[in-house]
Write a protein that holds these residues in place. Structure first.
Motif, PDB file in Angstrom:
ATOM      1  N   TYR A  66      14.571   3.202  -3.106  1.00 30.00           N
ATOM      2  CA  TYR A  66      15.444   1.898  -2.798  1.00 30.00           C
ATOM      3  C   TYR A  66      14.409   0.977  -2.094  1.00 30.00           C
ATOM      4  N   LEU A  67      14.168  -0.042  -2.837  1.00 29.61           N
ATOM      5  CA  LEU A  67      13.282  -1.129  -2.454  1.00 29.61           C
ATOM      6  C   LEU A  67      13.792  -2.509  -2.046  1.00 29.61           C
ATOM      7  N   THR A  68      13.825  -2.713  -0.735  1.00 31.11           N
ATOM      8  CA  THR A  68      14.481  -3.808  -0.396  1.00 31.11           C
ATOM      9  C   THR A  68      13.307  -4.877   0.140  1.00 31.11           C
ATOM     10  N   GLY A  69      13.745  -6.188   0.340  1.00 32.64           N
ATOM     11  CA  GLY A  69      12.878  -7.160   0.595  1.00 32.64           C
ATOM     12  C   GLY A  69      13.460  -8.510   0.317  1.00 32.64           C
ATOM     13  N   SER A  70      12.474  -9.529   0.956  1.00 32.45           N
ATOM     14  CA  SER A  70      13.120 -10.842   0.567  1.00 32.45           C
ATOM     15  C   SER A  70      12.929 -11.152  -1.078  1.00 32.45           C
ATOM     16  N   PHE A  71      13.636 -12.378  -1.280  1.00 34.36           N
ATOM     17  CA  PHE A  71      13.675 -12.803  -2.589  1.00 34.36           C
ATOM     18  C   PHE A  71      12.224 -13.269  -3.039  1.00 34.36           C
ATOM     19  N   GLY A  72      11.724 -12.944  -4.377  1.00 31.80           N
ATOM     20  CA  GLY A  72      10.513 -13.308  -4.746  1.00 31.80           C
ATOM     21  C   GLY A  72       9.257 -12.517  -4.363  1.00 31.80           C
ATOM     22  N   GLY A  99       8.342  -9.871  -5.037  1.00 33.61           N
ATOM     23  CA  GLY A  99       7.747  -8.862  -6.086  1.00 33.61           C
ATOM     24  C   GLY A  99       8.363  -7.524  -6.272  1.00 33.61           C
ATOM     25  N   LYS A 100       9.502  -7.318  -5.773  1.00 34.22           N
ATOM     26  CA  LYS A 100      10.091  -5.975  -5.734  1.00 34.22           C
ATOM     27  C   LYS A 100      10.296  -5.482  -7.323  1.00 34.22           C
ATOM     28  N   THR A 101      10.882  -6.326  -8.183  1.00 33.73           N
ATOM     29  CA  THR A 101      11.231  -6.075  -9.521  1.00 33.73           C
ATOM     30  C   THR A 101       9.796  -5.644 -10.243  1.00 33.73           C
ATOM     31  N   TYR A 102       8.981  -6.587  -9.995  1.00 33.63           N
ATOM     32  CA  TYR A 102       7.628  -6.569 -10.726  1.00 33.63           C
ATOM     33  C   TYR A 102       6.999  -5.144 -10.444  1.00 33.63           C
ATOM     34  N   LEU A 103       7.075  -4.768  -9.173  1.00 30.56           N
ATOM     35  CA  LEU A 103       6.319  -3.376  -8.758  1.00 30.56           C
ATOM     36  C   LEU A 103       7.163  -2.259  -9.321  1.00 30.56           C
ATOM     37  N   VAL A 104       8.178  -2.134  -9.414  1.00 28.26           N
ATOM     38  CA  VAL A 104       9.301  -1.141  -9.933  1.00 28.26           C
ATOM     39  C   VAL A 104       8.754  -1.131 -11.613  1.00 28.26           C
ATOM     40  N   ALA A 105       8.918  -2.180 -12.112  1.00 29.46           N
ATOM     41  CA  ALA A 105       8.694  -2.440 -13.517  1.00 29.46           C
ATOM     42  C   ALA A 105       7.310  -1.968 -13.777  1.00 29.46           C
ATOM     43  N   ALA A 106       6.304  -2.130 -13.135  1.00 23.68           N
ATOM     44  CA  ALA A 106       5.046  -1.811 -13.436  1.00 23.68           C
ATOM     45  C   ALA A 106       4.877  -0.103 -13.370  1.00 23.68           C
ATOM     46  N   LYS A 129      21.109   7.436  -0.951  1.00 25.39           N
ATOM     47  CA  LYS A 129      20.062   8.050  -0.057  1.00 25.39           C
ATOM     48  C   LYS A 129      19.512   9.351  -0.526  1.00 25.39           C
ATOM     49  N   GLN A 130      20.679  10.026  -1.339  1.00 25.47           N
ATOM     50  CA  GLN A 130      20.102  11.594  -1.966  1.00 25.47           C
ATOM     51  C   GLN A 130      19.197  11.141  -2.964  1.00 25.47           C
ATOM     52  N   LEU A 131      19.176  10.208  -3.745  1.00 29.87           N
ATOM     53  CA  LEU A 131      18.387   9.870  -4.959  1.00 29.87           C
ATOM     54  C   LEU A 131      17.189   9.188  -4.770  1.00 29.87           C
ATOM     55  N   THR A 132      17.048   8.422  -3.313  1.00 24.36           N
ATOM     56  CA  THR A 132      15.850   7.721  -3.242  1.00 24.36           C
ATOM     57  C   THR A 132      15.286   7.695  -1.616  1.00 24.36           C
ATOM     58  N   ILE A 133      14.211   7.211  -1.778  1.00 28.76           N
ATOM     59  CA  ILE A 133      13.329   7.111  -0.363  1.00 28.76           C
ATOM     60  C   ILE A 133      13.533   5.452  -0.265  1.00 28.76           C
ATOM     61  N   PRO A 134      13.963   5.178   1.177  1.00 22.56           N
ATOM     62  CA  PRO A 134      13.812   3.610   1.359  1.00 22.56           C
ATOM     63  C   PRO A 134      12.588   3.185   1.730  1.00 22.56           C
ATOM     64  N   MET A 135      12.204   2.058   1.131  1.00 22.86           N
ATOM     65  CA  MET A 135      11.033   1.439   1.538  1.00 22.86           C
ATOM     66  C   MET A 135      11.261  -0.302   1.373  1.00 22.86           C
ATOM     67  N   GLU A 136      10.511  -0.799   2.235  1.00 20.72           N
ATOM     68  CA  GLU A 136      10.586  -2.287   2.290  1.00 20.72           C
ATOM     69  C   GLU A 136       9.501  -3.094   1.759  1.00 20.72           C
ATOM     70  N   VAL A 146       0.964  -1.221   0.013  1.00 18.55           N
ATOM     71  CA  VAL A 146      -0.094   0.146   0.143  1.00 18.55           C
ATOM     72  C   VAL A 146       0.662   1.236   0.178  1.00 18.55           C
ATOM     73  N   PRO A 147       1.804   1.484   0.920  1.00 16.87           N
ATOM     74  CA  PRO A 147       2.657   2.830   0.999  1.00 16.87           C
ATOM     75  C   PRO A 147       3.252   2.858  -0.447  1.00 16.87           C
ATOM     76  N   ILE A 148       3.905   1.662  -1.085  1.00 14.19           N
ATOM     77  CA  ILE A 148       4.581   1.881  -2.070  1.00 14.19           C
ATOM     78  C   ILE A 148       3.896   2.401  -3.431  1.00 14.19           C
ATOM     79  N   ILE A 149       2.661   1.905  -3.500  1.00 18.55           N
ATOM     80  CA  ILE A 149       1.611   2.232  -4.495  1.00 18.55           C
ATOM     81  C   ILE A 149       1.423   3.532  -4.216  1.00 18.55           C
ATOM     82  N   ARG A 150       1.090   4.036  -3.233  1.00 24.43           N
ATOM     83  CA  ARG A 150       0.648   5.291  -2.747  1.00 24.43           C
ATOM     84  C   ARG A 150       2.040   6.075  -3.221  1.00 24.43           C
TER      85      ARG A 150
END
Ligand code: ADP
Ligand code: MG
Length: 302
Positions: free
Chosen positions: A159-165, A167-174, A287-294, A136-140
């Motif tokens: 800067y999207l971190t999280g466990s393998f699989g 859906g990080k890549t899918y989300l940013v690609a979307a 850090k200058q370029l991004t907001i970190p999210m998980e 939800v916060p990522i989509i927001r």
């Protein structure tokens, strides 16, 4: 005598053409089809067989329910006659389904993939799973990003971190696919493989590849931290890319299985030793370029 034979032969060829034309015209639908061409019969006669092919293809198109059902010789295209001065030219014209398909996929021209699976171009914000609260916060943020980008407010990437699989890549690609629909060029780079291929392109198009990534209006560096670190990749590749993008306010996204702290450790240790200062400098740029999210979630890989 030879001349007479030639004339007779020519006449019999012409008669054959006339006959096959008359035969074809006994089909009323065919006749109706060719009368749409503003051209004299004596010209049409020469093209009977091609006109018959075109007629069949147009008939196929009339009853067609979609590109998957196409019966024509070139899928999605219809063999079509057109008058040009006093001759007929035939060409393959995209059907309405193909036109729709081409239009819907036009955004893909704005996506440049580097070692990413090409299905990633299909990722769509509309399809993003909503069963998972951590999205939800990522989509927001994505909505905010689109809004700010439209207003030329130079939004930061993630800067999207999280466990393998998860859906990080899918989300940013979307999101990047959505930006491509808005005619923004985006580069999606599988970072570990990009480094390997960049290394082997020293003699060839190294500068071109490097500059393309560096200057892309929107960039995703996918799976950063999964590469083998070297002084070269950290100080000659990543550092200058991030520096340029920071100075030019170019949105940059990262996905990683590592948190920023873990990435800092990974970047500090290279085959040539430990350099905490240089690793820190890279992290500061990120850090200058991004907001970190998980993104916490179950493994969606099947
Ligand atoms: P990560 O980058 O976090 O390792 P991926 O983005 O590669 O994870 O996602 C793992 C799998 O789940 C992939 O096959 C991806 O296509 C699929 N996937 C993830 N999110 C979605 C989604 N919202 N809709 C459809 N498939 C998804
Ligand atoms: Mg990934």
């Amino acid at each position: 005598m030879k001349n007479i034979n030639n004339i007779l032969e020519k006449n019999s060829d012409e008669m054959e053409l006339v006959h096959s034309f008359q035969d074809a015209c006994s089909n009323k639908e065919f006749y109706k089809f060719i009368t749409t061409l503003p051209i004299e019969e004596k010209v049409l006669i020469k093209y009977t067989s091609s006109l018959e092919d075109a007629f069949i293809e147009h008939k196929n198109c009339k009853n067609c329910k979609g590109i998957g059902c196409c019966k024509n010789s070139v899928t999605g295209y219809c063999y079509t006659p057109e008058k040009e001065k006093n001759i007929i030219k035939f060409s393959y014209v995209a059907c309405k389904w193909k036109e729709k398909d081409l239009k819907e996929n036009a955004y893909k021209e704005n996506l440049e993939l580097f070692d990413m699976p090409k299905e990633i171009k299909e990722a769509s914000l509309k399809e993003v799973y909503t069963d998972d609260k951590s999205r939800v916060p990522i989509i927001r943020y994505f909505k905010e990003f689109i809004d700010k980008y439209n207003k030329k407010e130079e939004p930061k990437g993630l800067y999207l971190t999280g466990s393998f699989g998860s859906g990080k890549t899918y989300l940013v690609a979307a999101l990047l696919n959505e930006m491509a629909r808005k005619k923004v060029c985006c580069a999606l780079v599988y970072y570990p493989e990009f480094l390997r291929s960049l290394k082997s392109s020293f003699q060839t198009d190294y500068n071109e590849r490097f500059n393309f990534i560096k200057t892309s209006p929107i960039l995703l560096l996918d799976d950063i931290g999964a590469e083998n670190e070297s002084n070269w990749s950290r100080d000659e590749v990543l550092g200058p890319i991030l520096q340029y993008r920071m100075q030019n306010h170019l949105p940059t996204f990262f996905t990683s299985n590592l948190t920023l702290e873990e990435l800092e450790t990974a970047l500090s240790i290279t085959s040539s030793g430990v350099d905490k200062v240089k690793a820190r400098r890279i992290i500061e740029r990120i850090k200058q370029l991004t907001i970190p999210m998980e993104l916490i979630g179950k493994n969606r890989r099947s």
